[in-house]
Structure formats: structure tokens, C-alpha cells
Design an enzyme around this catalytic site. Structure first.
Site, short mmCIF file in Angstrom:
data_model
loop_
_atom_site.label_atom_id
_atom_site.label_comp_id
_atom_site.label_asym_id
_atom_site.label_seq_id
_atom_site.Cartn_x
_atom_site.Cartn_y
_atom_site.Cartn_z
N GLN B 131 57.87 38.35 48.02
CA GLN B 131 57.38 37.39 48.76
C GLN B 131 58.30 36.20 49.12
OE1 GLN B 131 54.02 35.26 47.32
NE2 GLN B 131 52.93 35.11 49.17
N GLY B 132 58.76 35.97 50.24
CA GLY B 132 59.59 34.74 50.55
C GLY B 132 58.84 33.64 51.40
N TYR B 133 58.20 32.62 50.68
CA TYR B 133 57.23 31.70 51.32
C TYR B 133 57.97 30.46 50.92
CZ TYR B 133 52.98 34.31 52.65
OH TYR B 133 52.45 35.21 53.53
N SER B 134 57.62 29.98 49.60
CA SER B 134 58.10 28.62 49.34
C SER B 134 59.57 28.41 49.60
CB SER B 134 57.87 28.35 47.93
OG SER B 134 56.63 28.50 47.66
N SER B 166 59.15 35.91 43.12
CA SER B 166 58.98 36.78 41.82
C SER B 166 59.88 37.84 41.96
CB SER B 166 57.69 37.00 41.41
OG SER B 166 57.07 35.85 41.59
N GLU B 249 45.95 36.24 48.11
CA GLU B 249 46.74 35.95 46.65
C GLU B 249 45.80 35.23 45.86
OE1 GLU B 249 50.19 33.66 47.33
OE2 GLU B 249 50.77 33.76 45.25
N GLU B 386 45.51 20.43 44.02
CA GLU B 386 45.36 19.33 44.88
C GLU B 386 44.96 19.83 46.12
OE1 GLU B 386 47.34 19.11 42.47
OE2 GLU B 386 46.52 17.85 41.13
#
Lengths: 380, 401
Positions: B131-134, B166, B249, B386
Site C-alpha cells: 500500500q502506497g499512501y503515506s 509495509s 484497514e 488524535e
């Protein structure tokens, strides 16, 4: 165990919530307090609740009850808890009637519980003594055998809804020493029996409680509940039932206290904006929300476990009471803080919830007590 | 006999006949299950045999449609399959982000062509996904991501860096969020794109954590050419797809932490109680230190209350109630319980929790320390606590912005 309300339970909840809105707003409880009403609750409304089938909802049909269970009773009591309704569900239904059900013969149940289910009479559970705190078996009141029956002496404190009750289920000792399960016995004593004196106490939530003194009270054999001296284990089951009813009321109370708080956060303006926009308050409110959701799950689970006679029931009751104690105190404390100055005034309802939160936290065991009990039940 | 019971019998017979003996009773953690993929290594070749047999029936993805290679089972049948596998102590044939994340997303948002291309290969464990998100500059504020995708004919040219990918070093394909329009509101210029990791210009470097080795990587894209047909949903509509996948997720993370101690037979001790008794001793049947005893109870009770709440949400869903944003609480609470559990475990072990490696500490103690350090990331990854609290405040409580 299904952790969701059945259609029947949804309907009961709706009826109870509608009833509360129409007939039992918080102002009713406030008025009883301001008038220093000695009963602290309304006998007339109690009768109405009985006629709706709520008082006997978990009592067997043989005594005029609905033959349902704890899972239904908690739905009703939660709704009443939202409006701080002071009617004696915990004492009369949760504890005293549970004792008659747990230990009484069929004849005793019919004789004593029929007028309870119909709302004609209320009964109270005379258990707590100055030394008891939260240990069910720390009992010093004594009953000694005399002829066919017993003679009972002892002093009971904070007997919930004890003032005006028609009869008491009294926990006493026929043998053994304070703290031991062995020797615990339960008796049925009418309030007008010779040697019984009742003195109203004033507690911080203004609800009905009494000191009940028993001086050489004659108890005939027919008024003995269960096997004398062998009721220590049953006493724990009775208190567990009362505890779950109390938890349901607490759940309603914390939910309403939180609802009032969130509404206030959406209205109150300071620094030119609504205070609900402040992240410092948002996050705290979100945490209260989570704690209440967890408490709700625990109350549902405990009620279902009792209905299903699950071997996990004792642990789930302690789980529910520990969580409800902590969550109600949190919701009330955060509520008063978020209301600010007006939260400290008697005029605002949030303070009434804070008082009731403390009362119910320190009744039938606080969170610390129930964590210790959980450990013991888990063998560590 | 009901149809479901017949299915149960047939399933059990099939499992007994087809699960290779050498895999029965093998217990995998999430990390060492069979993730499949082009680079898969099989310590036990029977695991591959098992994968192929299950994949032939589509039972690696039991509820997915049969037309794309899935099992085509109803939710009830899938539950029976899972129950029977548990009863026979048969491990899952395949795990990974293909099954849990991109597969369901493709089934919902993909074109028929895209489903035909990717779903069967996920079911068969042929392709491993990451997964390529951040990004280095886009963590909690994910929508501010900057990896650029510039269109040139039928291709996008990708430049940028993703972090916390990951297992990027072991994956074959990556599903990515890329910026296709920098001139609109940040959520509206994002596209959801599938990229083959073997494409020229993709490179991966591992990240060392405070807990030591980790599956996390940085993934770099330098002039990587990706066909436009790899876009899922529409160009610039990637945020909607991303949010759907993120919700999934978070539930998955919550589920991972939701299970645990405090359940089980009356009077049976939980793992944390045993741990406390081991390091602090026993006095009259109790953990000798009453303060720690109380903390152990608190943690077990938190865990149980949380587990009951997850169960309540599932039962409500089964009864037809829509799950709402309150599922955000599962991520916050589940991870925080796990973190408190790790803190407590380390404090109970005392000086024996201070080992990093080598003599003087057993394997469990070393793992304790590493697990505690790793757990500190739980309230950060997958949306910080948060951010989740903001979601609850806004969408559940309706507090104003």
C-alpha cells in the site's frame, strides 16, 4: 449471546423512553427533593410502572410478572436512569425480589412477590452494616433459634428505599464469624413487626434510604428464606442481580449527562466561537463517548449472562460495575467541567448527575472492589 | 438436515482429505503466514500444495464472486468454512493485503477488465500487494500528498516517495495515491493507481525502527511510466476510494487488537496474570503485588469490554444496522489497550525487560522489549488517535468545526 436488542426489547425501550419524557422529567425528581418528600419517590407513579408490566418484567408469571429476564429489565431501568427517576427498581426489584426468587419456596414467592409485581407493596433489602463496606459476608446481625423460629437483632444502614417499605429481606448470621460465607441466613420481616424501627437517612442524591434497627424480632419458620446458615453463595447471586440493575440505571444516567454536555458544547460561546470547536474539549468528549459505549456493551453482556446462567456471569457483573462506576464518574466530572461555572450551580441538572454518579459508584462495590473481585474470580 | 449443515459436512470431508498433514496445527503469526507472490519462499512445500488446492476452489477468498475466481460462498457458508478450519487446526492458505485491502476495493470500484486482470491472481496468491499512501510530508494529513502523476498520452509519469509501505521489498504490485491535479482542493486532485513494482524507476529501501528490523520500507518513484488504464475509479476521484479502503484497514487493525485475554473458562488465568505471577510471585493464590494485580485486572477488563463492543458492532451489522463512524473508536481504543498491555508487561518483567539481544535474557523477554517498542506505533499508524478522536467529535457527536 447476541449483543443486539431484539425487536421486543426495542419496543420496551421506546415505551419506557416515551414514558420518561411525558411523566418523569428531571424536574419531577427535583421537586421531590425540594419538598423533602419522605418517600423520595412517587408511589402513584410506581403503581403506573407496575401496571405497564415493568416492576414484574423479570418476575415469573406465577406472581403476576411477565416472565422475561434481566435483558429486558435493564432496558427499562436505563430509560428511567436518564431522568434520575428515583423509583425503587434497584432495591425492591433488583435486590429484595431477587432474594425471594433465589431462595423462596413457590408459596413464599406467590405470597410476597404478587403484591410487589402489582405495585401494591414495595420491599427493601436490609444488608449493609457499618462494617460491611462491599464484602457481602461481613455481617454481624444475629439470628438465634428459638422454638420453631428465630429471634433477630441487628442494625442495618443505608437500606435503599427502606423508608415506607412494607417488608424487608434481612441478611443475618445464624453461625460463623463476620466475613465468612458459612452461617449467612436470610429472613423476611414485615416493617410493622414488633421490634423493627425505621429511621430515614438523607443521602447526597436525596433518594430514599433508612437505618433499620431489629431488636429481638420474632421470625416464624415460615418467614425463613432458604436453608439457614447456607445462603452465603446465594447472597452473592442476589447482589449480582441488584448490581446489574444498578448498572443499567448508571448507563442511562451517564448517557444523559453526556448528551446534556455535548448539547452545551454546541451552544455555549466564548472567545467569539462555540466552545465545541475547541480540540481540547473535542478529544475529551470523544473519550467520554468511548467509555460510555464500552460500559453499554458490558451491561448488555452481564444481563445476558445472568439470563443464560453463563458460568462467566460473575466476572461480567464485576466488569459492568467497574466500568459503569468509572465511566459515570468520568461523564459527570467532565460534564461539570465543560459546563464551567454554571455546572456548579444547583439550577443546572448536570450536578444532579454528578451526585447520583457518586452514589451509585460507591454502592454495591466501586471499580477497585470489582477489579479485585475479577482477579479473584480469575484465580490470581 | 439444513443446507448449511450439509455444506458443513461436505466441507469437513474435503478439508480432511485435502489439507496436507504437515501443515495441520501449524500456527502462524500475522507475519509468517503465507503471503504468496512472485518472490514467495516456501519453507514447507506442502504450504504451496495447500494454497493451490484452496485456490482451485476459490476458498482463499471464499465470499468473492466465482466469475473472478473467488469461492462464491455466502457469508454464512464462509463462516462455516472458517469454523471447520479452526476446528481441524488448519491454517489459512493465504493472507495479505490483496485479500484484505485491494481485492475488496477492486470488487467495489474496479472495471470488469481490472477485476479480470487482478482478482484471480490475488485469489491464487500469485501477486503480493503493498500500500502506497503515506509520504514523508503527508502523515495524518494524508490528503496533502505530493507524489506527482503527469499524464503523457496513455501513460502517467510518476515521481515521488512513499513511506511506511509495509513489505514493499517483497511485494509485486503497489496500490498508490498520486497527485494528478495540484491546482484544486487537495482531496480533489488525488488518483488511485495500481503500479507494477517491476516497472523501471521503482526502488525500495527498508526502514529500521526503534524496535529493530521492520517490514516498513520507503518506496521511490523516478519517472515511472504507468498505463492510464491502471486508474481505479476516475482520475481525481481517488480520495473516495482511499477512504473506503482506510475504513477497512481501521476495522482490521481493531480486530487484531480486539481479541485477547479476559475471555475463556471460569477461573482460568490469562496470559498477563501468568506473566505477573512469574515475575512477582504468588501470595495466598494472588499476585504478590496488589497494585500490579489491580493493573492486570484493569487491562484484562479493558480488553474484555472492548471485545464485547466489537462483538456488539458485528451483531448490529448482522441485524441490518449500518456501521457508522463510531468504528473510529475501535482503532483508538484497540490500539491503546494494546499499548497499555505492552507497557504493563515490560514493567512487570522489570530488569529482565531491558535486554536488546544476547546472553542474560530468554527469547520471550527479548520479544517483550521489542514488542513494547513496536507497539508505540499503534496509535500513529493507520490514522493517529488524535485524528480518530477528531472523527468521533465531528461525525458522531456532531461538534462544530
Amino acid at each position: 449471546m447476541e449483543m443486539v436488542l431484539t425487536e421486543d426489547q426495542e419496543l420496551i425501550a421506546k415505551t419506557a423512553n416515551d414514558f420518561v419524557k411525558e411523566k418523569s422529567p428531571i424536574s419531577r425528581m427535583r421537586k421531590l427533593r425540594d419538598q423533602a418528600d419522605p418517600m423520595g419517590y412517587s408511589r402513584a407513579l410506581w403503581k403506573e410502572m407496575a401496571e405497564l408490566g415493568w416492576v414484574g418484567i423479570a418476575l415469573p408469571e406465577s406472581v403476576g410478572g411477565a416472565g422475561m429476564g434481566m435483558s429486558e429489565l435493564v432496558v427499562v431501568v436505563e430509560a428511567l436512569g436518564r431522568s434520575l427517576a428515583p423509583e425503587p427498581f434497584i432495591s425492591c426489584v433488583g435486590l429484595a425480589s431477587a432474594a425471594v426468587l433465589e431462595l423462596g419456596t413457590e408459596a413464599q414467592q406467590e405470597l410476597w412477590l404478587t403484591p410487589v409485581a402489582s405495585g401494591e407493596q414495595t420491599i427493601a433489602f436490609a444488608h449493609l452494616e457499618p462494617e460491611t463496606r462491599y464484602e457481602p459476608h461481613a455481617i454481624q446481625s444475629e439470628a438465634r433459634r428459638e422454638g420453631d423460629g428465630f429471634v433477630l437483632s441487628g442494625r442495618k444502614i443505608q437500606v435503599l428505599d427502606g423508608f415506607g417499605a412494607e417488608a424487608f429481606v434481612v441478611v443475618a448470621r445464624t453461625d460463623g464469624a463476620s466475613g465468612e460465607a458459612e452461617g449467612i441466613s436470610l429472613f423476611w420481616v414485615p416493617a410493622d413487626a414488633e421490634g423493627v424501627s425505621v429511621e430515614r437517612q438523607t443521602l447526597l442524591d436525596s433518594r430514599n434510604a433508612a437505618i433499620v434497627q431489629f431488636e429481638n424480632v420474632q421470625v416464624p419458620q415460615a418467614s425463613v428464606l432458604g436453608e439457614p446458615g447456607q445462603c452465603g453463595e446465594a447472597l452473592e447471586r442476589i447482589i449480582e442481580r441488584g448490581t446489574v440493575v444498578l448498572c443499567a440505571e448508571m448507563l442511562g444516567g451517564m448517557s444523559e449527562a453526556f448528551r446534556l454536555t455535548v448539547d452545551y458544547l454546541k451552544e455555549r460561546e466564548q472567545f467569539g466561537t462555540r466552545i465545541g470547536t475547541f480540540q481540547g474539549l473535542k478529544h475529551r468528549a470523544a473519550r467520554v463517548f468511548m467509555e460510555i459505549e464500552l460500559a453499554r456493551s458490558c451491561v448488555m453482556a452481564a444481563a445476558r449472562a445472568i439470563d443464560e446462567s453463563s458460568e462467566d456471569a460473575s466476572k461480567l457483573v464485576s466488569l459492568a460495575k467497574a466500568r459503569c462506576s468509572d465511566a459515570y464518574i468520568l461523564a459527570a466530572n467532565e460534564g461539570v467541567q465543560m459546563f464551567g461555572g454554571v455546572g456548579m450551580t444547583d439550577e443546572y441538572d448536570i450536578g444532579l448527575f454528578m451526585k447520583r454518579a457518586r452514589m451509585s459508584e460507591l454502592t454495591l462495590g466501586d471499580a477497585n472492589h470489582h477489579r479485585k473481585r475479577w482477579s479473584a474470580l480469575s484465580n490470581y | 438436515m439444513s443446507d448449511l449443515e450439509k455444506f458443513r459436512q461436505k466441507t469437513r470431508i474435503w478439508l480432511e482429505e485435502n489439507a496436507p498433514e504437515s501443515i495441520i496445527g501449524v500456527r502462524f503469526t500475522e507475519l509468517d503466514g503465507n503471503w504468496g507472490g512472485r518472490k514467495a519462499e516456501y519453507g514447507n512445500p506442502d504450504m504451496k500444495v495447500w494454497l493451490d488446492r484452496m485456490a482451485d476452489r476459490g476458498w482463499t477468498a471464499p465470499t468473492w464472486p466465482a466469475e473472478y475466481g473467488g469461492g462464491g460462498l455466502s457469508a454464512q457458508e464462509a463462516k462455516v468454512l472458517s469454523q471447520e478450519m479452526t476446528a481441524l487446526r488448519i491454517p489459512p492458505a493465504l493472507v495479505g493485503f490483496g485479500l484484505t485491502m485491494i481485492g475488496p476495493t477492486l470488487l467495489r470500484f474496479g472495471t470488469d477488465e481490472q477485476k479480470q486482470e487482478h482478482i484471480p491472481r490475488i485469489v491464487r496468491g500469485e501477486i503480493r500487494w503493498c500500500q502506497g499512501y503515506s509520504e514523508p510530508g503527508a502523515g495524518s494529513d494524508l490528503a496533502s500528498l505530493q507524489t506527482r502523476a503527469v499524464r503523457e498520452g496513455d501513460e502517467f509519469i510518476i515521481n515521488g516517495t512513499k513511506v511506511w509501505t509495509s513489505y514493499a521489498d517483497k511485494a509485486d504490485w503497489i496500490f498508490c495515491l498520486v497527485r494528478t491535479d495540484p491546482d484544486v482542493k487537495k482531496q480533489e486532485g488525488i488518483t488511485f493507481l495500481l503500479i507494477d513494482m517491476e516497472t523501471t524507476g521503482v526502488s525500495v529501501s527498508p526502514i529500521l525502527l526503534i524496535s529493530g528490523k521492520s517490514p516498513f520500507c520507503e518506496t521511490h518513484f523516478q519517472d515511472v511510466r504507468v498505463p492510464v488504464r491502471n486508474v481505479i475509479s476516475e482520475i481525481n476521484a481517488g480520495w473516495t476510494v482511499a477512504k473506503a479502503l482506510l475504513g477497512h484497514e481501521r476495522t482490521m487493525i481493531a480486530d487484531t487488537f480486539g481479541a485477547g485475554s479476559g475471555r475463556g473458562k471460569k477461573r482460568s488465568r490469562g496470559i498477563m496474570a501468568e506473566h505477573a505471577l512469574r515475575y512477582l510471585g504468588e501470595r495466598e493464590g494472588e499476585v504478590a503485588d496488589p497494585v500490579v494485580r489491580n493493573e492486570v485486572a484493569q487491562n484484562e477488563m479493558d480488553t474484555r469490554a472492548f471485545g464485547l463492543t466489537v462483538q456488539r458492532a458485528k451483531d448490529a451489522a448482522k441485524a441490518g444496522h449500518q456501521p457508522g463512524p463510531e468504528s473510529s473508536m475501535f482503532k483508538v481504543y484497540g490500539t491503546e489497550i494494546n499499548m497499555r498491555r505492552n507497557e504493563l508487561a515490560v514493567r512487570i518483567a522489570g530488569p529482565q525487560a531491558l535486554g536488546w539481544e544476547g546472553p542474560g535474557f530468554d527469547e520471550e523477554e527479548i520479544a517483550l522489549t521489542r514488542d513494547w517498542l513496536r507497539s508505540r506505533g499503534n496509535s500513529i499508524e493507520g490514522g493517529t488517535s488524535e485524528v480518530q478522536l477528531n472523527i468521533i467529535a465531528k461525525h458522531v457527536l456532531g461538534l462544530p468545526d
